[in-house]
Design a protein around this motif. Structure first.
Motif, PDB file in Angstrom:
ATOM      1  N   VAL A  10       0.849  -1.188   0.000  1.00  0.00           N
ATOM      2  CA  VAL A  10       0.000   0.000   0.000  1.00  0.00           C
ATOM      3  C   VAL A  10       0.881   1.232   0.000  1.00  0.00           C
ATOM      4  N   SER A  11       0.333   2.306  -0.523  1.00  0.00           N
ATOM      5  CA  SER A  11       1.040   3.575  -0.588  1.00  0.00           C
ATOM      6  C   SER A  11       0.214   4.646   0.112  1.00  0.00           C
ATOM      7  N   SER A  12       0.884   5.590   0.754  1.00  0.00           N
ATOM      8  CA  SER A  12       0.169   6.701   1.385  1.00  0.00           C
ATOM      9  C   SER A  12      -0.495   7.600   0.349  1.00  0.00           C
ATOM     10  N   ASN A  13      -0.212   7.377  -0.926  1.00  0.00           N
ATOM     11  CA  ASN A  13      -0.863   8.140  -1.998  1.00  0.00           C
ATOM     12  C   ASN A  13      -2.110   7.432  -2.531  1.00  0.00           C
ATOM     13  N   ASN A  54       8.749   3.414  -6.950  1.00  0.00           N
ATOM     14  CA  ASN A  54       8.928   3.893  -8.319  1.00  0.00           C
ATOM     15  C   ASN A  54       7.645   4.395  -8.966  1.00  0.00           C
ATOM     16  N   ILE A  55       6.517   4.253  -8.299  1.00  0.00           N
ATOM     17  CA  ILE A  55       5.251   4.702  -8.878  1.00  0.00           C
ATOM     18  C   ILE A  55       5.015   6.144  -8.491  1.00  0.00           C
ATOM     19  N   SER A  56       4.740   6.945  -9.477  1.00  0.00           N
ATOM     20  CA  SER A  56       4.569   8.378  -9.283  1.00  0.00           C
ATOM     21  C   SER A  56       3.310   8.689  -8.490  1.00  0.00           C
ATOM     22  N   LYS A  57       3.324   9.846  -7.824  1.00  0.00           N
ATOM     23  CA  LYS A  57       2.117  10.317  -7.160  1.00  0.00           C
ATOM     24  C   LYS A  57       1.258  11.137  -8.111  1.00  0.00           C
ATOM     25  N   SER A  58       1.686  11.248  -9.374  1.00  0.00           N
ATOM     26  CA  SER A  58       0.918  11.938 -10.403  1.00  0.00           C
ATOM     27  C   SER A  58       0.191  10.911 -11.254  1.00  0.00           C
ATOM     28  N   GLU A  59      -1.049  11.223 -11.608  1.00  0.00           N
ATOM     29  CA  GLU A  59      -1.884  10.277 -12.331  1.00  0.00           C
ATOM     30  C   GLU A  59      -1.379  10.043 -13.755  1.00  0.00           C
ATOM     31  N   ALA A  60      -1.587   8.824 -14.238  1.00  0.00           N
ATOM     32  CA  ALA A  60      -1.283   8.431 -15.609  1.00  0.00           C
ATOM     33  C   ALA A  60      -2.230   7.294 -15.975  1.00  0.00           C
ATOM     34  N   ALA A  61      -2.460   7.113 -17.261  1.00  0.00           N
ATOM     35  CA  ALA A  61      -3.364   6.060 -17.707  1.00  0.00           C
ATOM     36  C   ALA A  61      -2.752   4.683 -17.453  1.00  0.00           C
ATOM     37  N   ILE A  62      -3.576   3.748 -17.013  1.00  0.00           N
ATOM     38  CA  ILE A  62      -3.158   2.360 -16.875  1.00  0.00           C
ATOM     39  C   ILE A  62      -4.252   1.492 -17.475  1.00  0.00           C
ATOM     40  N   PRO A  63      -3.949   0.401 -18.128  1.00  0.00           N
ATOM     41  CA  PRO A  63      -2.595  -0.044 -18.434  1.00  0.00           C
ATOM     42  C   PRO A  63      -1.967   0.820 -19.526  1.00  0.00           C
ATOM     43  N   TRP A 108      -5.873   8.229  -6.551  1.00  0.00           N
ATOM     44  CA  TRP A 108      -4.485   8.487  -6.881  1.00  0.00           C
ATOM     45  C   TRP A 108      -4.210   9.979  -6.930  1.00  0.00           C
ATOM     46  N   ASP A 109      -3.474  10.452  -5.958  1.00  0.00           N
ATOM     47  CA  ASP A 109      -3.099  11.855  -5.890  1.00  0.00           C
ATOM     48  C   ASP A 109      -1.955  11.969  -4.892  1.00  0.00           C
TER      49      ASP A 109
END
Length: 150
Positions: A63-66, A77-86, A99-100
């Motif tokens: 889990v991430s605090s984001n 390595n996962i950004s705290k900025s949103e991006a499309a997945i997959p 996600w923020d």
């Protein structure tokens, strides 16, 4: 007189809780993180069953605090900025529930618990007292539920 009766009825309805927000449900479980956290990740934790995501079976999660649930050994390595997945670029093995750039409040925590019996188990991951980084007000609680069969 008619207006008085209507006013009284409106006050009764409003004060009765009919329009109130439902109570928050807390699934007591194992604490992944308690207290303030910013840009942190925790794990691995056992799911309690094999969970298939994008064709790959996982038995553990992070889990991430984001606000992320991850299935990678390097969640930092996962950004705290949103991006499309997959996407064509890695990583693709995470769930972005909210996600923020979030923080866990000093009174908050991240909990998880597997409930049910095979083949209908669920992993409930609850993010309690979360807020946006740098914002004075906290937004509240949200959950991610992983189902054994889907």
């Amino acid at each position: 007189m008619k207006n008085r009766v209507i006013t009284i009825l409106i006050l009764i309805i409003l004060s009765s809780g009919i329009m109130a927000q439902p109570p928050e449900i807390t699934y007591l479980g194992t604490v992944a993180k308690a207290g303030y956290a910013d840009d942190e990740s925790y794990g691995p934790f056992n799911i309690g069953f094999n969970f298939t995501y994008f064709g790959i079976s996982y038995s553990q999660f992070y889990v991430s605090s984001n606000g992320l649930v991850l299935f990678t050994s390097d969640p930092a390595n996962i950004s705290k900025s949103e991006a499309a997945i997959p996407a064509s670029a890695a990583p693709n093995n995470f769930i972005a529930a909210f996600w923020d750039d979030l923080v866990v409040d000093g009174t908050g925590n991240i909990l998880y618990k597997t409930i049910g019996a095979a083949p209908n188990r669920k992993l409930i991951i609850q993010f309690r007292n979360m807020g946006f980084f740098g914002a004075p007000a906290f937004m509240g609680t949200f959950v991610v539920i992983l189902y054994e069969t889907s």
